[in-house]
Design an enzyme around this catalytic site. Structure first.
Site, PDB file in Angstrom:
ATOM      1  N   ARG A  22       0.718  -1.146  -0.112  1.00 25.74           N
ATOM      2  CA  ARG A  22      -0.087  -0.125  -0.050  1.00 25.74           C
ATOM      3  C   ARG A  22       0.787   1.212   0.000  1.00 25.74           C
ATOM      4  O   ARG A  22       0.286   2.271  -0.341  1.00 25.74           O
ATOM      5  CB  ARG A  22      -0.899   0.058   1.193  1.00 25.74           C
ATOM      6  CG  ARG A  22      -2.184  -0.904   1.120  1.00 25.74           C
ATOM      7  CD  ARG A  22      -2.762  -1.282   2.375  1.00 25.74           C
ATOM      8  NE  ARG A  22      -2.265  -2.298   3.170  1.00 25.74           N
ATOM      9  CZ  ARG A  22      -2.180  -2.711   4.398  1.00 25.74           C
ATOM     10  NH1 ARG A  22      -3.650  -2.097   4.972  1.00 25.74           N
ATOM     11  NH2 ARG A  22      -1.649  -3.684   5.342  1.00 25.74           N
ATOM     12  N   ASN A 238       0.417   2.045   7.057  1.00 26.36           N
ATOM     13  CA  ASN A 238       0.293   1.555   5.735  1.00 26.36           C
ATOM     14  C   ASN A 238       0.400   2.204   4.508  1.00 26.36           C
ATOM     15  O   ASN A 238       0.805   1.662   3.593  1.00 26.36           O
ATOM     16  CB  ASN A 238      -1.053   0.518   5.963  1.00 26.36           C
ATOM     17  CG  ASN A 238      -0.852  -0.520   7.019  1.00 26.36           C
ATOM     18  OD1 ASN A 238      -0.247  -1.208   7.228  1.00 26.36           O
ATOM     19  ND2 ASN A 238      -2.121  -0.293   7.868  1.00 26.36           N
ATOM     20  N   LYS A 363      34.193  24.541   5.207  1.00 27.59           N
ATOM     21  CA  LYS A 363      33.932  23.070   5.273  1.00 27.59           C
ATOM     22  C   LYS A 363      35.444  22.659   5.975  1.00 27.59           C
ATOM     23  O   LYS A 363      36.323  23.068   5.755  1.00 27.59           O
ATOM     24  CB  LYS A 363      34.225  22.257   3.777  1.00 27.59           C
ATOM     25  CG  LYS A 363      34.157  20.650   3.901  1.00 27.59           C
ATOM     26  CD  LYS A 363      34.994  20.145   2.938  1.00 27.59           C
ATOM     27  CE  LYS A 363      36.347  20.133   3.472  1.00 27.59           C
ATOM     28  NZ  LYS A 363      37.453  19.314   2.599  1.00 27.59           N
TER      29      LYS A 363
HETATM   30  C1  UD1 Z   1      -2.139  -6.499  11.143  1.00 23.25           C
HETATM   31  C2  UD1 Z   1      -2.933  -7.424  11.723  1.00 23.25           C
HETATM   32  C3  UD1 Z   1      -4.292  -6.917  12.500  1.00 23.25           C
HETATM   33  C4  UD1 Z   1      -3.845  -5.563  12.952  1.00 23.25           C
HETATM   34  C5  UD1 Z   1      -2.747  -4.570  12.413  1.00 23.25           C
HETATM   35  C6  UD1 Z   1      -2.309  -3.799  13.353  1.00 23.25           C
HETATM   36  C7  UD1 Z   1      -2.912  -9.688  10.637  1.00 23.25           C
HETATM   37  C8  UD1 Z   1      -3.537 -10.583   9.871  1.00 23.25           C
HETATM   38  N1  UD1 Z   1      -3.558  -8.633  10.771  1.00 23.25           N
HETATM   39  O1  UD1 Z   1      -2.752  -6.262   9.882  1.00 23.25           O
HETATM   40  O2  UD1 Z   1      -5.334  -7.525  12.995  1.00 23.25           O
HETATM   41  O3  UD1 Z   1      -4.943  -4.714  13.444  1.00 23.25           O
HETATM   42  O4  UD1 Z   1      -1.736  -5.449  11.934  1.00 23.25           O
HETATM   43  O5  UD1 Z   1      -1.268  -2.573  12.680  1.00 23.25           O
HETATM   44  O6  UD1 Z   1      -1.760 -10.009  11.272  1.00 23.25           O
HETATM   45  N2  UD1 Z   1       4.664  -9.152   7.634  1.00 23.25           N
HETATM   46  C9  UD1 Z   1       5.714 -10.160   7.703  1.00 23.25           C
HETATM   47  N3  UD1 Z   1       5.519 -11.246   6.679  1.00 23.25           N
HETATM   48  C10 UD1 Z   1       4.441 -11.609   6.184  1.00 23.25           C
HETATM   49  C11 UD1 Z   1       3.313 -10.347   6.380  1.00 23.25           C
HETATM   50  C12 UD1 Z   1       3.499  -9.422   6.987  1.00 23.25           C
HETATM   51  O7  UD1 Z   1       6.809  -9.809   8.119  1.00 23.25           O
HETATM   52  O8  UD1 Z   1       4.229 -12.367   5.460  1.00 23.25           O
HETATM   53  C13 UD1 Z   1       5.057  -8.038   8.562  1.00 23.25           C
HETATM   54  C14 UD1 Z   1       5.071  -6.680   7.796  1.00 23.25           C
HETATM   55  O9  UD1 Z   1       6.169  -6.501   7.058  1.00 23.25           O
HETATM   56  C15 UD1 Z   1       4.712  -5.666   8.960  1.00 23.25           C
HETATM   57  C16 UD1 Z   1       3.662  -6.659   9.782  1.00 23.25           C
HETATM   58  O10 UD1 Z   1       4.028  -8.001   9.476  1.00 23.25           O
HETATM   59  O11 UD1 Z   1       5.488  -5.119   9.414  1.00 23.25           O
HETATM   60  C17 UD1 Z   1       2.158  -6.374   9.746  1.00 23.25           C
HETATM   61  O12 UD1 Z   1       1.653  -6.688   8.402  1.00 23.25           O
HETATM   62  P1  UD1 Z   1       0.650  -5.953   7.672  1.00 23.25           P
HETATM   63  O13 UD1 Z   1       0.308  -6.628   6.384  1.00 23.25           O
HETATM   64  O14 UD1 Z   1       0.853  -4.492   7.438  1.00 23.25           O
HETATM   65  O15 UD1 Z   1      -0.615  -6.232   8.495  1.00 23.25           O
HETATM   66  P2  UD1 Z   1      -2.111  -5.388   8.592  1.00 23.25           P
HETATM   67  O16 UD1 Z   1      -2.851  -5.621   7.454  1.00 23.25           O
HETATM   68  O17 UD1 Z   1      -1.502  -4.019   8.937  1.00 23.25           O
HETATM   69 CA    CA Z   2       0.221  -2.897   9.149  1.00 28.47          CA
END
Ligand code: UD1
Ligand code: CA
Length: 461
Positions: A22, A238, A363
């Site tokens: 995003r 995000n 500098k």
């Molecule tokens: C996630 C939570 C949501 C919460 C929100 C809070 C899940 C399914 N959902 O959603 O309930 O309200 O955070 O901010 O967990 N990441 C990995 N590997 C992956 C996927 C993600 O390392 O395969 C890391 C991302 O880099 C990020 C974090 O996990 O730093 C959260 O992932 P993101 O996709 O942003 O989750 P949200 O949709 O925000």
């Molecule tokens: Ca997130």
């Protein structure tokens, strides 16, 4: 049930493998900067303050860069786990199984994109977890606008039931204002047992860490929720819009602190860009469009005019910086005047009451007490004595095409306009150079030189 009678070690797991689609960026989301430091740096800094046994960072997208950013912030305490394919937050934690599964430890899970979280809050979460028999404690918060977050679903008796992601939620569930912060405390064993049961049964076909608490419940374990009252701390970033909003929040709170606690005047607080690490002394006045970055320390009673940037520098009391000057990695003592349109960089040092004026670049040079360079000048790799005057258009020719050389100008010298000082060269105390001189040889004290190349014209004593 979990035995919490003996204190167990704490490990921190930071999820930071995602690209952050995003953000519409080529760079991994956690590398985007907030308040002058990558997002991930803020998160691991908070983790470090808990003094855990280890901090494991799950990396994937731009793993090397993310690792570098983490190491720069916390060094050896960090370990890394590669999540080659980003199949969801549950899969991210799963990739640390080998490191953590067998230990009788506490695992604090943090998200790399929730950078405002404070150490205090994490301590309270861990404390709360320890005071219950829960295998999992979720950090939640109530938001006016919960859109986008996973919702905390509770039963009639208000007990935790499950987390439902926005995209999988029913209309009714979407009305819930209590959200999952993405920060959790787990008993390591229960966490990894539950992860084995995880299935990608959701709209994104991902393995959701958010399903783990419900699995723990169905396996007879306990789950508690720690409801935090400071929504700002758990905002996840995000999008670029959220990033800008946060930058703004951090900046505004830094400015508010400087006005309230430190007695600094801002002519237009909405248009000042001040790092949260900056210190500014009482009765200093900051004009519009000033940027102060990194660890800048500014004394009392300074005036910083419009359009100035100050990065990682120190200014003593009573310094005036006139419009559109840039000061980087430099040290300016009390009562100096800089600018307008001056550029000080790479360890420029101005001793007390020195003046650097219009279109002057300094500098890696020291100007001693009361010395002046008022117009159109370049001073590089130079040491300039006290009360010396550098005429308009003076240049230290410090580079011979291969190497840099030093220029030394002693006390009470008058360097004439348009003098070229071909380094290495020294001008003795009280000497004078004529306008347009090209000084290629050392000038003894009390001597007038002029011409191209400059020759001795007169002994002055
Ligand atoms: C996630 C939570 C949501 C919460 C929100 C809070 C899940 C399914 N959902 O959603 O309930 O309200 O955070 O901010 O967990 N990441 C990995 N590997 C992956 C996927 C993600 O390392 O395969 C890391 C991302 O880099 C990020 C974090 O996990 O730093 C959260 O992932 P993101 O996709 O942003 O989750 P949200 O949709 O925000
Ligand atoms: Ca997130």
């Amino acid at each position: 049930m979990t035995d919490k009678t003996s204190p167990r070690p704490l490990n921190v797991l930071v999820m930071a493998a995602g690209l952050g689609t995003r953000m519409k960026s080529k760079r991994a989301k956690v590398l985007h900067e907030l308040g002058g430091a990558p997002m991930i740096a803020h998160v691991v800094r908070a983790a470090q303050a808990l003094e855990p046994r280890r901090i494991l960072v799950i990396v994937g997208h731009q793993a090397e860069e993310v690792e570098r950013a983490v190491l720069a912030e916390i060094g050896e305490l960090a370990g890394f786990v590669i999540q080659a394919e980003q199949r969801g937050t549950g899969d991210a934690v799963e990739s640390a199984r080998n490191q953590l599964e067998d230990s009788d430890s506490l695992v604090l899970v943090l998200s790399g994109d929730v950078p405002m979280i404070r150490v205090d809050t994490l301590r309270k979460l861990i404390e709360h977890h320890g005071s219950t028999d829960a295998a999992c404690t979720i950090l939640s918060v109530r938001l006016e606008n919960p859109t986008g977050y996973g919702r905390i679903i509770r039963d009639e008796s208000d007990a935790f039931q499950k987390i439902v992601e926005q995209r999988d939620a029913t209309d009714e569930q979407r009305q819930v204002k209590e959200i999952n912060s993405g920060i959790y405390c787990f008993e390591a064993k229960e966490l990894f047992q539950a992860l084995r049961k995880l299935e990608p049964k959701n709209d994104q076909r991902e393995y959701y860490l958010t399903d783990v608490p419900e699995i723990i419940l169905t396996r007879g374990g306990a789950v508690t929720v720690f409801v935090h009252t400071e929504p700002r701390e758990v905002y996840g970033i995000n999008t670029r819009a959220e990033l800008a909003e946060f930058e703004n929040l951090m900046r505004r709170s830094a400015i508010r602190r400087l006005m309230t606690d430190c007695g600094v005047t801002f002519i237009d607080p909405a248009h000042a860009y001040i790092s949260s690490e900056a210190q500014i002394g009482r009765d200093s006045i900051i004009h519009p469009n000033v940027t102060i970055e990194g660890k800048a320390i500014i004394g009392e009673g300074c005036v910083i005019r419009a359009g100035v940037r100050i990065t990682n520098s120190r200014l003593g009391d009573g310094v005036v910086v006139k419009d559109h000057s840039v000061i980087v990695d430099s040290d300016i003592e009390a009562n100096c005047s800089v600018g307008p349109f001056a550029h000080l960089r790479m360890n420029a040092i101005l001793e007390e009451k020195a003046t650097v004026g219009n279109f002057v670049e300094v500098k890696k040079s020291r100007l001693k007490r009361g010395t002046k360079a008022m117009h159109l000048t370049y001073l590089g790799d130079a040491t300039i004595g006290e009360r010396t005057n550098i005429g308009a258009g003076t240049v230290t020719c410090n580079f011979d095409g291969k190497n840099k050389h030093e220029t030394i100008i002693e006390d009470d010298v008058k360097v004439g306009s348009d003098t070229m000082l071909v380094a290495p060269v020294r001008v003795g105390a009280r000497s004078v150079t004529g306008a347009g001189s090209v000084v290629t040889k050392d000038v003894p004290p009390d001597t007038l030189v002029a011409g191209v190349p400059a020759e001795v014209k007169k002994r002055l004593k």
